[in-house]
Design an enzyme around this catalytic site. Sequence first.
Site, mmCIF file in Angstrom:
data_model
loop_
_atom_site.group_PDB
_atom_site.id
_atom_site.type_symbol
_atom_site.label_atom_id
_atom_site.label_comp_id
_atom_site.label_asym_id
_atom_site.label_seq_id
_atom_site.Cartn_x
_atom_site.Cartn_y
_atom_site.Cartn_z
ATOM 1 N N ASP A 41 79.920 25.473 53.902
ATOM 2 C CA ASP A 41 79.360 24.223 53.362
ATOM 3 C C ASP A 41 80.509 23.353 52.864
ATOM 4 O OD1 ASP A 41 77.688 22.290 52.310
ATOM 5 O OD2 ASP A 41 77.065 23.476 50.586
ATOM 6 N N ASP B 70 69.648 32.220 50.715
ATOM 7 C CA ASP B 70 68.607 32.189 49.686
ATOM 8 C C ASP B 70 68.446 30.815 49.060
ATOM 9 O OD1 ASP B 70 71.195 32.322 48.249
ATOM 10 O OD2 ASP B 70 69.925 32.466 46.471
HETATM 11 P P1 IMP Z 1 80.751 26.562 50.073
HETATM 12 O O1 IMP Z 1 81.670 27.278 49.152
HETATM 13 O O2 IMP Z 1 80.325 25.231 49.525
HETATM 14 O O3 IMP Z 1 81.258 26.465 51.493
HETATM 15 O O4 IMP Z 1 79.383 27.324 50.078
HETATM 16 C C1 IMP Z 1 79.218 28.554 50.572
HETATM 17 C C2 IMP Z 1 78.070 29.229 49.866
HETATM 18 O O5 IMP Z 1 77.078 28.305 49.387
HETATM 19 C C3 IMP Z 1 77.362 30.086 50.865
HETATM 20 O O6 IMP Z 1 77.910 31.377 50.886
HETATM 21 C C4 IMP Z 1 75.939 30.057 50.401
HETATM 22 O O7 IMP Z 1 75.707 31.113 49.494
HETATM 23 C C5 IMP Z 1 75.772 28.759 49.684
HETATM 24 N N1 IMP Z 1 75.092 27.731 50.517
HETATM 25 C C6 IMP Z 1 75.620 26.609 51.030
HETATM 26 N N2 IMP Z 1 74.730 25.908 51.746
HETATM 27 C C7 IMP Z 1 73.572 26.614 51.686
HETATM 28 C C8 IMP Z 1 72.255 26.417 52.247
HETATM 29 O O8 IMP Z 1 71.938 25.456 52.966
HETATM 30 N N3 IMP Z 1 71.336 27.375 51.948
HETATM 31 C C9 IMP Z 1 71.621 28.472 51.188
HETATM 32 N N4 IMP Z 1 72.829 28.699 50.650
HETATM 33 C C10 IMP Z 1 73.800 27.782 50.903
HETATM 34 MG MG MG Z 2 73.802 31.895 48.131
#
Ligand code: IMP
Ligand code: MG
Length: 181
Positions: free
Chosen positions: A106, A162
């Site tokens: 994300d 989740d």
């Molecule tokens: P990042 O650090 O922003 O790349 O986010 C990664 C973490 O955010 C993932 O491992 C997920 O646990 C959570 N996450 C990001 N987007 C979503 C989504 O659309 N649904 C559920 N969890 C998400």
């Molecule tokens: Mg999560």
Amino acid sequence: MHSPVRNDIERVLIDEAVIGKRLDSMAADIEHDFPEGRLLVIILLKGALVFAADLLRRVPHLLEIECLNVASYHGGTESSGKVDFLDRHFPEVRGRRVLLLDDILDTGRTLRAVQDRLLTEGAAEVRTGVLLAKDKARAEEVEADYVGFEIEDEFVVGYGLDFMGRYRNLPYIGVLKRSAI
Ligand code: IMP
Ligand code: MG
């Protein structure tokens, strides 16, 4: 069939059969890229649990598997911007070729922070794999080496992902109804 977990889903984004087919080819890519095996796979809990279980059973190599608990989301649907390592012990990674698996890319903060930590702990190489990657600008410069599906920037659940701890056991990737948020 009555299913409390399915009732909250607005629409299915990626169904089970499509995920399965994609995992077949991701596993083939991993097998091809690491012909000598000897990989240490690190699964980020809890989101990558379902994805990793299904992916790794398709990889014929001798693998070792470790899990890490990190938190980047603290409840809602927005990233908190901070990544916490929740385990008391960090796996021994010195000199190892590591394949790091997460559910979704994300903002990129989670993969970036864990990848940096693995390299700091002496990993020889860190490759990354995610089931999903959101099509958006990342807060951290990071891309995954293996991506299951690129999706739009919307909140999804299921297949390990989740919302407030729920929906991880859905067998597909779906979008929640507004009423469930
Ligand atoms: P990042 O650090 O922003 O790349 O986010 C990664 C973490 O955010 C993932 O491992 C997920 O646990 C959570 N996450 C990001 N987007 C979503 C989504 O659309 N649904 C559920 N969890 C998400
Ligand atoms: Mg999560």
